[in-house]
Enzyme design. Structure first.
Site, mmCIF file in Angstrom:
data_model
loop_
_atom_site.group_PDB
_atom_site.id
_atom_site.type_symbol
_atom_site.label_atom_id
_atom_site.label_comp_id
_atom_site.label_asym_id
_atom_site.label_seq_id
_atom_site.Cartn_x
_atom_site.Cartn_y
_atom_site.Cartn_z
ATOM 1 N N LYS A 231 0.843 -1.209 0.000
ATOM 2 C CA LYS A 231 0.000 0.000 0.000
ATOM 3 C C LYS A 231 0.870 1.247 0.000
ATOM 4 C CE LYS A 231 -1.807 2.804 3.033
ATOM 5 N NZ LYS A 231 -1.776 4.113 2.356
ATOM 6 N N CYS A 340 13.304 10.061 8.279
ATOM 7 C CA CYS A 340 13.203 9.465 9.616
ATOM 8 C C CYS A 340 14.518 9.594 10.373
ATOM 9 C CB CYS A 340 12.728 8.031 9.531
ATOM 10 S SG CYS A 340 13.612 7.062 8.323
ATOM 11 N N GLU A 437 9.112 13.957 17.040
ATOM 12 C CA GLU A 437 9.566 13.984 15.657
ATOM 13 C C GLU A 437 8.739 15.037 14.903
ATOM 14 O OE1 GLU A 437 8.586 10.616 12.996
ATOM 15 O OE2 GLU A 437 10.679 10.707 12.374
HETATM 16 P P1 NAP Z 1 1.591 7.540 8.827
HETATM 17 O O1 NAP Z 1 0.146 7.726 8.963
HETATM 18 O O2 NAP Z 1 2.316 6.731 9.822
HETATM 19 O O3 NAP Z 1 1.819 6.988 7.341
HETATM 20 C C1 NAP Z 1 2.541 5.851 6.973
HETATM 21 C C2 NAP Z 1 1.683 4.855 6.217
HETATM 22 O O4 NAP Z 1 0.777 4.233 7.110
HETATM 23 C C3 NAP Z 1 0.831 5.492 5.125
HETATM 24 O O5 NAP Z 1 0.743 4.625 4.025
HETATM 25 C C4 NAP Z 1 -0.496 5.599 5.842
HETATM 26 O O6 NAP Z 1 -1.596 5.749 4.993
HETATM 27 C C5 NAP Z 1 -0.539 4.320 6.608
HETATM 28 N N1 NAP Z 1 -1.507 4.301 7.694
HETATM 29 C C6 NAP Z 1 -2.051 5.341 8.352
HETATM 30 N N2 NAP Z 1 -2.923 4.907 9.286
HETATM 31 C C7 NAP Z 1 -2.929 3.571 9.216
HETATM 32 C C8 NAP Z 1 -3.628 2.548 9.915
HETATM 33 N N3 NAP Z 1 -4.487 2.828 10.883
HETATM 34 N N4 NAP Z 1 -3.387 1.272 9.583
HETATM 35 C C9 NAP Z 1 -2.507 0.966 8.609
HETATM 36 N N5 NAP Z 1 -1.837 1.878 7.911
HETATM 37 C C10 NAP Z 1 -2.034 3.172 8.211
HETATM 38 O O7 NAP Z 1 2.282 8.922 8.743
HETATM 39 P P2 NAP Z 1 1.631 10.261 8.167
HETATM 40 O O8 NAP Z 1 0.246 10.441 8.698
HETATM 41 O O9 NAP Z 1 1.774 10.214 6.709
HETATM 42 O O10 NAP Z 1 2.583 11.350 8.790
HETATM 43 C C11 NAP Z 1 2.387 11.747 10.129
HETATM 44 C C12 NAP Z 1 3.700 11.840 10.851
HETATM 45 O O11 NAP Z 1 4.322 10.565 10.884
HETATM 46 C C13 NAP Z 1 4.724 12.719 10.187
HETATM 47 O O12 NAP Z 1 4.578 14.042 10.505
HETATM 48 C C14 NAP Z 1 6.006 12.152 10.707
HETATM 49 O O13 NAP Z 1 6.289 12.672 11.966
HETATM 50 C C15 NAP Z 1 5.713 10.697 10.841
HETATM 51 N N6 NAP Z 1 6.248 9.926 9.718
HETATM 52 C C16 NAP Z 1 7.392 9.268 9.911
HETATM 53 C C17 NAP Z 1 7.944 8.537 8.897
HETATM 54 C C18 NAP Z 1 9.218 7.807 9.106
HETATM 55 O O14 NAP Z 1 9.754 7.202 8.180
HETATM 56 N N7 NAP Z 1 9.756 7.843 10.302
HETATM 57 C C19 NAP Z 1 7.336 8.476 7.646
HETATM 58 C C20 NAP Z 1 6.131 9.181 7.466
HETATM 59 C C21 NAP Z 1 5.614 9.886 8.516
HETATM 60 P P3 NAP Z 1 -1.965 7.242 4.529
HETATM 61 O O15 NAP Z 1 -1.111 7.427 3.354
HETATM 62 O O16 NAP Z 1 -3.405 7.244 4.228
HETATM 63 O O17 NAP Z 1 -1.633 8.148 5.667
#
Ligand code: NAP
Ligand code: MG
Length: 535
Positions: A231, A340, A437
């Site tokens: 995904k 990250c 973060e």
């Molecule tokens: P996120 O929600 O953790 O997104 C990562 C992936 O998980 C996306 O494909 C997301 O889908 C999916 N996801 C979200 N909710 C889920 C659930 N309940 N069950 C399964 N999969 C799910 O991150 P974000 O909302 O894009 O970003 C929010 C914060 O996360 C950022 O500001 C940052 O601090 C952190 N982040 C960290 C990393 C890292 O590599 N450390 C990467 C991205 C974000 P969607 O695309 O629909 O959200």
């Protein structure tokens, strides 16, 4: 010398995720007016249709070697983060689409074409993907830059790393072996182990390195003999879907690779909970990582997690200060800080603190922000308005708690999601800007006065994360000692953000479970079976 602008108060969490939750199917993201815009001469006079045309298969889901609309008919809008305008629509896959993909992956794994491929044939397929990606590298980089906002040169770098990953893992396909094990029971038995693919794997990736994360996930799983349901992130589905076209062109057996665009709360959650998935591999926030673990409990899926970080950059006064300052700036501002392993906490010996902070702030002030495709651009926009609000919210919260802005600290322009590279001082360890973060171009800087390495390491380790760290010194003994004292999956010495397909990558503490890349990644996708013969 430095811009200092007070920001409106914001709750840094308030914008996160709310928008998605409130909207229903069919164009799940709120439609915005399409803006036709003029850009640099000849580069692109872009509208919705031209980006859509970049996807041969019209933004459909890649399931069982077919391109399908979401079963519900829902689509999601894809935005250009430099303008906020819609550039494409892709299918918004949901539970039923995930189920279709899992069934296809199961067929391919159990008795389908994938399980009949030899390791060498799997390796050749991965090598072929690398060749095709190399052929289309310029196009992938361009799409990545438009979709994510990152500067084109950085998008090109991502494509190169993705190619490396497929080639590196192509080599591993033929080298996944077990061992012969002498038993203390005596000589009446002969035992050995074999490594078998774990089965059907669900993979969920974020938006910061869309193509590269897809490569990091797909390549080792396929090398190990697993089949995959991947995904993509809702914000950046374009290169991942395009990668599906390459798998089709390469002759990948039906069902071995399935690629779904959609939302985390629906498609992502369906993968994490699906009883037909044997293992889930996730990269993203620690918050969602914990949700994945809970959802995976139903059938006790194997879980690997690459989560957040708050990586320290530790500069001793014997370091090459020019290199350290440049490294610290690159370590936080690369990819708009949406990394990250971003070096988001800068600790400098008090005797060098003013100089290093001034250098980093000076660099911050000179960075050219702009649209990713402009070759002069050094920093693009953040990926979304949600991320813009979140990052500005953190900066505002830092100021409210007493931090001083010595560079940036505000939005850049009024179109798109740009934030100026930001340097904060006068922070303390209980502030949210120091603890959480931010995932944006924001660094907090603090001096240390002590020469006791244990005390310095304790400051660096004072975080729930443990992904990466960098140490800057010319003292080789000090560097080795610090590398051992720091609790993180990666320690860089006199460099930051150096990655290689061969090098293990992953987190201690709440930065994750397991390791990606290198041989370790293939181990994530195999089970070990012990076989014993009575002779
Ligand atoms: P996120 O929600 O953790 O997104 C990562 C992936 O998980 C996306 O494909 C997301 O889908 C999916 N996801 C979200 N909710 C889920 C659930 N309940 N069950 C399964 N999969 C799910 O991150 P974000 O909302 O894009 O970003 C929010 C914060 O996360 C950022 O500001 C940052 O601090 C952190 N982040 C960290 C990393 C890292 O590599 N450390 C990467 C991205 C974000 P969607 O695309 O629909 O959200
Ligand atoms: Mg999200």
């Amino acid at each position: 010398m430095f811009a200092y602008t007070r920001l409106p108060e914001k709750d840094c969490r308030s914008r996160t995720r709310g928008r998605v939750r409130n909207l229903q199917q069919h164009s799940l993201r709120r439609p915005r007016p399409l803006k036709r815009r003029k850009t640099m001469a000849g580069l692109l006079e872009r509208d919705f249709c031209s980006e859509q045309a970049l996807l041969q298969h019209g933004g459909k889901l890649f399931i069982d070697d077919k391109w399908l609309d979401a079963t519900s008919g829902a689509t999601l809008d894809v935005y250009d983060p430099a303008t906020g305008s819609v550039i494409a629509k892709v299918a918004a896959g949901d539970t039923e689409d995930v189920d279709l993909a899992v069934r296809a992956a199961r067929r391919a794994f159990e008795n389908g074409a994938w399980s009949k491929l030899t390791p060498s044939e799997r390796g050749r397929l991965l090598w072929k993907i690398a060749d095709l990606l190399e052929r289309d590298a310029a196009e992938f980089a361009r799409i990545e830059s438009i979709d994510n906002g990152k500067p084109i040169t950085m998008a090109q770098g991502d494509v190169t790393l993705a190619i490396d990953m497929f080639r590196y893992m192509a080599g591993w396909a033929t080298k996944i072996t077990g061992t012969t094990t002498p038993l203390s029971l005596g000589f009446e038995h002969h035992s050995f182990t074999i490594r078998e693919p774990v089965g059907v794997v669900g993979q969920i990736i974020p938006w910061n390195f869309p193509l590269l994360m897809a490569a990091w996930k797909l390549a080792p799983a396929l090398a190990a003999g697993c089949t995959v349901v991947l995904k993509l992130a809702e914000q950046t589905p374009l290169t991942g879907l395009k990668l599906g076209e390459l798998f089709q062109e390469a002759g990948c057996p039906a069902g071995a690779v399935n690629i779904i665009s959609g939302f985390g709360e629906t498609a992502g959650a369906a993968i994490a909970a699906h009883p037909g998935i044997d293992k889930v591999a996730f990269t993203g926030s620690t918050e969602v990582g914990k949700m994945i673990v809970r959802a995976a409990m139903g059938n006790l899926k194997k879980v690997t997690l690459e989560l957040g970080g708050k990586s320290p950059v530790i500069v001793f006064n014997d370091a090459d200060l020019e290199a350290a300052s440049a490294g610290a700036a690159a370590g936080i501002f690369y990819n708009q800080g949406q990394v990250c392993t971003a070096g988001s906490r800068l600790y400098v010996h008090k005797s060098a603190f003013d100089r290093v902070v001034a250098d980093v702030a000076d660099t911050a002030g000179k960075i050219r922000l702009g649209q990713g495709l402009n070759p002069d651009t050094q920093m693009g926009p953040l990926v979304s308005d949600e991320q813009l609000g979140r990052v500005l919210g953190f900066i505002g919260a830092g100021q409210d708690q007493g931090a001083t802005i010595v560079a940036g600290g505000e939005r850049h322009g009024d179109a798109g999601y740009f934030v100026k590279p930001t340097v904060l001082t006068n922070t303390s360890r209980d502030m949210t800007v120091v603890r959480e973060e931010i995932f944006g171009p924001v660094i907090v800087a603090e001096p240390f006065g002590d020469d006791d390495l244990d005390k310095i390491a304790a400051i660096a380790n004072d975080t729930e994360y443990g992904l990466a760290a960098s140490v800057w010194t010319k003292d080789i003994s000090k560097a080795h000692k610090m590398a051992r004292k720091i609790k993180s999956g990666t320690v860089w010495v006199n460099c930051h953000n150096v990655y290689d397909a061969a090098l293990a990558f992953g987190g201690y503490k709440q930065s994750g479970w397991g390791r990606e890349m290198g041989e370790y990644a293939t181990q994530n996708y195999t089970e070990v079976k012990a076989v014993t013969f009575k002779l």
